[in-house]
Design a protein around this motif. Sequence first.
Motif, PDB file in Angstrom:
ATOM      1  N   GLY A  25       0.831  -1.199   0.000  1.00  0.00           N
ATOM      2  CA  GLY A  25       0.000   0.000   0.000  1.00  0.00           C
ATOM      3  C   GLY A  25       0.859   1.240   0.000  1.00  0.00           C
ATOM      4  O   GLY A  25       2.017   1.220  -0.456  1.00  0.00           O
ATOM      5  N   ASN A  26       0.305   2.326   0.526  1.00  0.00           N
ATOM      6  CA  ASN A  26       1.000   3.600   0.567  1.00  0.00           C
ATOM      7  C   ASN A  26       1.907   3.681   1.796  1.00  0.00           C
ATOM      8  O   ASN A  26       1.655   3.021   2.813  1.00  0.00           O
ATOM      9  N   PRO A  27       2.940   4.511   1.749  1.00  0.00           N
ATOM     10  CA  PRO A  27       3.844   4.632   2.900  1.00  0.00           C
ATOM     11  C   PRO A  27       3.158   5.114   4.172  1.00  0.00           C
ATOM     12  O   PRO A  27       3.651   4.851   5.273  1.00  0.00           O
ATOM     13  N   ASP A  28       2.023   5.815   4.047  1.00  0.00           N
ATOM     14  CA  ASP A  28       1.329   6.338   5.215  1.00  0.00           C
ATOM     15  C   ASP A  28       0.253   5.394   5.745  1.00  0.00           C
ATOM     16  O   ASP A  28      -0.467   5.742   6.687  1.00  0.00           O
ATOM     17  N   GLU A  29       0.126   4.221   5.147  1.00  0.00           N
ATOM     18  CA  GLU A  29      -0.828   3.220   5.630  1.00  0.00           C
ATOM     19  C   GLU A  29      -0.087   2.188   6.481  1.00  0.00           C
ATOM     20  O   GLU A  29       1.070   1.858   6.209  1.00  0.00           O
ATOM     21  N   ALA A  30      -0.756   1.703   7.497  1.00  0.00           N
ATOM     22  CA  ALA A  30      -0.142   0.744   8.422  1.00  0.00           C
ATOM     23  C   ALA A  30      -0.683  -0.657   8.164  1.00  0.00           C
ATOM     24  O   ALA A  30      -1.828  -0.834   7.739  1.00  0.00           O
ATOM     25  N   ILE A  31       0.141  -1.654   8.449  1.00  0.00           N
ATOM     26  CA  ILE A  31      -0.280  -3.040   8.381  1.00  0.00           C
ATOM     27  C   ILE A  31      -0.464  -3.539   9.817  1.00  0.00           C
ATOM     28  O   ILE A  31       0.484  -3.534  10.612  1.00  0.00           O
ATOM     29  N   LEU A  32      -1.685  -3.933  10.139  1.00  0.00           N
ATOM     30  CA  LEU A  32      -2.019  -4.447  11.463  1.00  0.00           C
ATOM     31  C   LEU A  32      -2.362  -5.926  11.355  1.00  0.00           C
ATOM     32  O   LEU A  32      -3.036  -6.346  10.403  1.00  0.00           O
ATOM     33  N   VAL A  33      -1.919  -6.701  12.317  1.00  0.00           N
ATOM     34  CA  VAL A  33      -2.184  -8.145  12.339  1.00  0.00           C
ATOM     35  C   VAL A  33      -2.984  -8.450  13.599  1.00  0.00           C
ATOM     36  O   VAL A  33      -2.534  -8.193  14.721  1.00  0.00           O
ATOM     37  N   ARG A  34      -4.171  -9.014  13.389  1.00  0.00           N
ATOM     38  CA  ARG A  34      -5.074  -9.302  14.500  1.00  0.00           C
ATOM     39  C   ARG A  34      -5.273 -10.807  14.656  1.00  0.00           C
ATOM     40  O   ARG A  34      -5.703 -11.479  13.714  1.00  0.00           O
ATOM     41  N   PRO A  35      -4.954 -11.373  15.808  1.00  0.00           N
ATOM     42  CA  PRO A  35      -5.226 -12.799  16.024  1.00  0.00           C
ATOM     43  C   PRO A  35      -6.711 -13.020  16.283  1.00  0.00           C
ATOM     44  O   PRO A  35      -7.322 -12.328  17.097  1.00  0.00           O
ATOM     45  N   LEU A  36      -7.295 -13.986  15.606  1.00  0.00           N
ATOM     46  CA  LEU A  36      -8.723 -14.285  15.748  1.00  0.00           C
ATOM     47  C   LEU A  36      -8.908 -15.564  16.559  1.00  0.00           C
ATOM     48  O   LEU A  36      -8.146 -16.525  16.409  1.00  0.00           O
ATOM     49  N   GLY A  37      -9.923 -15.579  17.396  1.00  0.00           N
ATOM     50  CA  GLY A  37     -10.202 -16.762  18.209  1.00  0.00           C
ATOM     51  C   GLY A  37     -10.132 -16.435  19.688  1.00  0.00           C
ATOM     52  O   GLY A  37     -10.004 -15.273  20.094  1.00  0.00           O
ATOM     53  N   THR A  54      -2.473 -18.900  20.318  1.00  0.00           N
ATOM     54  CA  THR A  54      -2.771 -19.989  19.378  1.00  0.00           C
ATOM     55  C   THR A  54      -4.081 -19.650  18.666  1.00  0.00           C
ATOM     56  O   THR A  54      -5.107 -20.304  18.875  1.00  0.00           O
ATOM     57  N   PRO A  55      -4.069 -18.629  17.836  1.00  0.00           N
ATOM     58  CA  PRO A  55      -5.310 -18.158  17.215  1.00  0.00           C
ATOM     59  C   PRO A  55      -5.825 -19.108  16.139  1.00  0.00           C
ATOM     60  O   PRO A  55      -5.087 -19.942  15.612  1.00  0.00           O
ATOM     61  N   ASP A  56      -7.099 -18.952  15.843  1.00  0.00           N
ATOM     62  CA  ASP A  56      -7.690 -19.707  14.734  1.00  0.00           C
ATOM     63  C   ASP A  56      -7.177 -19.188  13.397  1.00  0.00           C
ATOM     64  O   ASP A  56      -7.070 -19.940  12.425  1.00  0.00           O
TER      65      ASP A  56
END
Length: 462
Positions: A106-118, A123-125
């Motif tokens: 994406g663009n340099p001003d956009e962030a990448i967030l990682v969300r664990p689900l479960g 030990t996320p799903d």
Amino acid sequence: MHDSQVEEHLRSTLRAAGDSLPLTITEAELVRRLAVRRRATAGRRLSLMAAAVAMIAIGSIVAVGNDWLRLPALGIGPAPSTSPAPSSLPVASPIVSPPSGRAPLGNPDEAILVRPLGTSWTTPDAFEVRRTNPADGTSTVIATIPGSVLPAGSRVSTSGNRPVVSATGWLAIPTSPSAGAVDTGSFVVIVDVTDPDAEPWLVEGFASGSWNAADELAMIGESGVSISNPATRLVAAAPPTAQDVSVATLGGAANDPVWTTESVTPFLARRLPGGLPPAVWGVVDAAGTFRERADLPPLDQRTGRERPMGADGHTLAMSCIGSGTPEEAGCALVEADATGQTVGTRVATDSIAGLRDHAWVADGRSAWLVFDRDQEGGHTASILLSPPSGGTVERARVDVPAGDTATILGIGRGWLVVGTDNGWVRAFARVDGSADDGSVSMQEATSWFAGWAGVQPAYDPD
């Protein structure tokens, strides 16, 4: 038939057969295959280099065992020269763009967030990967990675290391053995966000890593720095450095190397001659040799925390005169020059109790300070700008849940990513000097900050 007639007849037959076949390969595919071959060649060269170093090391051990060589009792040998003639330094082209065939997420001003689900974040799903624009609050799911990528008996690391992503989408997830697991080591699980169903790559023996602009992950293990290339799935061990040389790292739990933008001298380092200060800044080249540099090269940035020093080699560090808490020990946050001499105090002892984090601004002269302001039911993190002229200016405030400590997770072009000490993103604070300066975009604190979506400008305060 004469030989010439036979040859001509054969040529005509083959040409007719070839013309009847469809040509399905495209120019783009040819470019992709060429890039893969080049990366594979580079990976093989690194592997050969590592093997050569291993052979030399084995030969040295044999020689020492037979009393052929006299080496110091400690270290790997005499420290290499730290002041080579300028003409001996190789000319390195900077690495500033992603590898061929891959584009930024994406663009340099956009962030990448990682969300664990479960129900369990260890030990996320699944892992939900989102591209978030802090300016307008929009967020888009770009990948959902199954939790099964974690090896059996492993969980997401609980030691403070967090997932980190390259600009083009290689996501490195640090793991550690699950409670009660037997014969399970630490892995870095590397998955392709652009192809989440592809088989993950498990790199064993490492706790975390840092990406450069060429999609290479540097990791520190028991034997030193290793470089992994997810495109070729090759890991090469960099040659060892002298004992008095240490590769600069991000600090804290992220004991990950700081990359330069130079391919020939890829890592920032410091040397402590004889184990005594003052330390000198420099770089480590591909042979493991430390080269002192008065003008340090630009540094690669994925999160914006890759700033161990400021302009002119200045550093920020706690200076204490006693023991106990920072306040009891009489600590202060001081700025030291390249020789280790204190040149100023950024946070005095009477204010040190509330200091939670600090980081250099892009100019390498001002600094960001995070102070914790207690309040009923939680905390307020005060984001202050500390200019070199002295004093502080508050730029933003972020609410932090009770029991958590505010920290700077990332620094972008006009944005600070503020989170908690366990790595959850709490807010984006705008610090770009615009009319919206000081505004805060709050987050649910259920995601890790993995890096910026686009290539960041190199950190070059000099």
